[in-house]
Design an enzyme around this catalytic site. Structure first.
Site, short mmCIF file in Angstrom:
data_model
loop_
_atom_site.label_atom_id
_atom_site.label_comp_id
_atom_site.label_asym_id
_atom_site.label_seq_id
_atom_site.Cartn_x
_atom_site.Cartn_y
_atom_site.Cartn_z
N GLY A 47 0.85 -1.21 0.00
CA GLY A 47 0.00 0.00 0.00
C GLY A 47 0.88 1.24 0.00
N LEU A 138 -2.64 -1.12 3.52
CA LEU A 138 -3.69 -1.23 2.51
C LEU A 138 -4.98 -0.59 3.00
CD1 LEU A 138 -3.66 -4.88 1.11
CD2 LEU A 138 -2.60 -2.85 0.16
N ALA A 139 -5.66 0.08 2.11
CA ALA A 139 -7.04 0.51 2.37
C ALA A 139 -7.82 0.17 1.12
CB ALA A 139 -7.10 2.00 2.66
N TYR A 234 -17.46 4.53 13.29
CA TYR A 234 -16.10 4.05 13.05
C TYR A 234 -15.71 2.94 14.03
CZ TYR A 234 -11.53 3.60 11.15
OH TYR A 234 -10.44 3.04 10.54
N VAL A 273 -7.06 13.50 5.79
CA VAL A 273 -7.74 13.41 4.52
C VAL A 273 -6.94 12.49 3.59
CG1 VAL A 273 -8.55 14.71 2.52
CG2 VAL A 273 -8.56 15.78 4.78
P1 NAI Z 1 -4.90 5.31 0.95
O1 NAI Z 1 -6.16 5.12 0.20
O2 NAI Z 1 -4.18 6.60 0.80
O3 NAI Z 1 -3.84 4.15 0.56
C1 NAI Z 1 -4.22 2.85 0.26
C2 NAI Z 1 -3.09 2.10 -0.41
O4 NAI Z 1 -3.50 0.74 -0.62
C3 NAI Z 1 -2.68 2.63 -1.79
O5 NAI Z 1 -1.29 2.50 -1.94
C4 NAI Z 1 -3.39 1.65 -2.75
O6 NAI Z 1 -2.76 1.53 -4.01
C5 NAI Z 1 -3.25 0.38 -1.96
N1 NAI Z 1 -4.21 -0.67 -2.33
C6 NAI Z 1 -5.56 -0.68 -2.21
N2 NAI Z 1 -6.07 -1.86 -2.62
C7 NAI Z 1 -5.00 -2.62 -3.01
C8 NAI Z 1 -4.86 -3.94 -3.52
N3 NAI Z 1 -5.91 -4.75 -3.70
N4 NAI Z 1 -3.62 -4.37 -3.84
C9 NAI Z 1 -2.53 -3.58 -3.66
N5 NAI Z 1 -2.60 -2.33 -3.15
C10 NAI Z 1 -3.83 -1.86 -2.84
O7 NAI Z 1 -5.23 4.98 2.46
P2 NAI Z 1 -4.65 5.47 3.88
O8 NAI Z 1 -5.60 6.43 4.47
O9 NAI Z 1 -3.21 5.80 3.79
O10 NAI Z 1 -4.85 4.11 4.70
C11 NAI Z 1 -3.82 3.20 4.99
C12 NAI Z 1 -4.09 2.57 6.34
O11 NAI Z 1 -4.06 3.58 7.34
C13 NAI Z 1 -5.48 1.90 6.43
O12 NAI Z 1 -5.37 0.73 7.20
C14 NAI Z 1 -6.29 2.94 7.20
O13 NAI Z 1 -7.37 2.39 7.89
C15 NAI Z 1 -5.23 3.47 8.14
N6 NAI Z 1 -5.53 4.75 8.78
C16 NAI Z 1 -6.03 5.81 8.04
C17 NAI Z 1 -6.36 7.00 8.68
C18 NAI Z 1 -6.90 8.17 7.92
O14 NAI Z 1 -7.44 9.08 8.54
N7 NAI Z 1 -6.75 8.22 6.62
C19 NAI Z 1 -6.15 7.18 10.14
C20 NAI Z 1 -5.54 6.04 10.78
C21 NAI Z 1 -5.28 4.87 10.11
NA NA Z 2 -1.37 4.04 2.25
#
Ligand code: NAI
Ligand code: NA
Length: 395
Positions: A47, A138-139, A234, A273
């Protein structure tokens, strides 16, 4: 081509390569300005192309001179149609890493599949030997289970009755009440299957079976807790069950890593965000108030500040402090009593009319467009740009 933002709901259909490049350069400069972290040397980020994962890759490479392999799922460009932003981010990250003499290669494909795990293991064996850190970031709203081929979809639903609260459409600034019907057991199971810890465990199993984990190996996955205002949808909702599962998986993985003296952590991060968080009801209103309060108190951080602090003050500090449930906390400033009390006070007063001054709707909006390389300072959006950017180390 000249690329403009085209939004549909909470997604943007286009992205700007120059803006994405500038975002990557800004993050690299931030990490470099904070000095070297005696951190990881060979890192796999799952991710790796956006949000916290990209910030983890940048911090590893430019904070600790680490070699990095990034796995992600992004759309390449076609003539006249820009790539997804994570594609451009990865292309320019690699360009900068290579310029700095750092190893960086990427794999674009479904991280949940056996095939991509095997391809990654083979690449590690061929190029790096053994790795000492895996970031799991991953998300995804869907997961095709690698054994059954069944497709699961995660949902964002409360579990303790109908949840009614305010939310904001951050494009129009309209604050309105929404009601979300509670999920059932099937919703929980599906969400846990997609966003829980099973796949993280599968990755570590595959890497361990291939003997590519170094002694003292660490792995970190990201979680979220958040405030009482959002907990119904959430942390106490379907996604919260998946996070409970992810957090429990850290202990199962740590048990399996005993012989290596390895450790699996969950880091609880701040609300920010990202493409993932924009899709969650109620969260955008919470974030726009949170940003206002944290900026006023000088406590605001983005993904890169969060992860730089995670590496330097937690993961690679003399001792890695954890909470009573064994979790690393970099959401400590978000969760401060004074911050939460102020957000709760503003929440009651937030309406379509008052939110522009009470909250940081503009900051939310800018951050949202920044994710896609738009509204980035110093970029001339009238300029003709080449959308056909390649990722140099793509496998
Ligand atoms: P994001 O949407 O920016 O990043 C997601 C990543 O996962 C990207 O690199 C995307 O290409 C990859 N991805 C998605 N499906 C895939 C697949 N099937 N195969 C390979 N790669 C795949 O998300 P974000 O916000 O950085 O989230 C990452 C983690 O952080 C998640 O577990 C989220 O719950 C956690 N998190 C997010 C917060 C927020 O406020 N955004 C706060 C605290 C934790
Ligand atoms: Na990410």
């Amino acid at each position: 081509m000249i690329i403009e933002p085209r939004t549909r709901g909470f997604i943007c259909l286009t992205s700007h390569p120059k803006g994405c490049e500038q975002n990557v350069i800004d993050q690299i400069e931030y990490v470099t300005s904070k000095g070297e972290i005696e951190g990881p040397k060979k890192v796999l980020v799952i991710g790796a192309s956006t949000g916290f994962g990209l910030a983890s890759r940048i911090t590893s490479a430019f904070g600790s001179n680490a070699s990095t392999i990034g796995v992600f799922l992004e759309k390449p460009p076609t003539e006249g149609r820009p790539a997804s932003p994570g594609w451009y981010n990865s292309a320019y990250f690699e360009e900068q890493a290579h310029k700095a003499g750092l190893y960086a290669k990427s794999i674009n494909g479904d991280a949940f599949s056996h095939e991509i795990k095997k391809q990654t293991v083979d690449l590690i064996k061929a190029d790096l030997g053994k790795i000492d850190l895996v970031i799991y970031s991953l998300a995804s709203p869907v997961r095709v289970h690698p054994d059954s081929g069944e497709k699961f979809k995660s949902v964002l639903k409360p579990l303790e009755g109908v949840f009614t609260n305010n939310t904001v459409d951050f494009h129009t600034g309209v604050v309105s009440e929404i009601s979300i019907e509670p999920g059932n057991q099937e919703d929980i199971d599906n969400t846990v299957t997609v966003m829980g810890g099973e796949d993280w465990g599968f990755w570590i199993d595959a890497l361990q079976e291939a003997d590519v984990l170094a002694p003292g190996f660490k792995t970190v996955a990201y979680s979220y807790i958040g405030s009482e205002l959002t907990e119904a949808v959430y942390r106490k909702g379907t996604i919260g069950r998946a996070k409970d599962h992810l957090e429990a998986t850290a202990f199962t993985i740590t048990d399996k890593l005993k012989a290596l003296e390895g450790k699996a952590y969950v880091s609880v991060n701040k609300a920010l965000v990202t493409q993932a968080s924009s899709a969650i009801p109620v969260i955008p209103l919470y974030i726009s108030l949170l940003y206002k309060v944290m900026k006023e108190k000088g406590l605001h951080e983005g993904c890169i500040e969060q992860i730089q602090r995670l590496f330097s003050e937690r993961l690679y500090a003399e001792t890695t402090e954890t909470d009573e449930k064994g979790r690393i906390r970099v959401d400590d400033w978000e969760m401060r009593d004074d911050v939460q009390a102020e957000v709760a006070r503003l929440w009651k007063e937030a309406t379509t009319e008052t939110l522009p001054t009470l909250g940081d709707l503009e900051g939310y909006n800018t951050d949202f467009f920044n994710l896609f390389g738009f509204k980035v300072e110093g970029i001339d959006y009238d300029e003709d740009v080449n959308e056909m950017v390649e990722i140099p180390g793509l496998q």
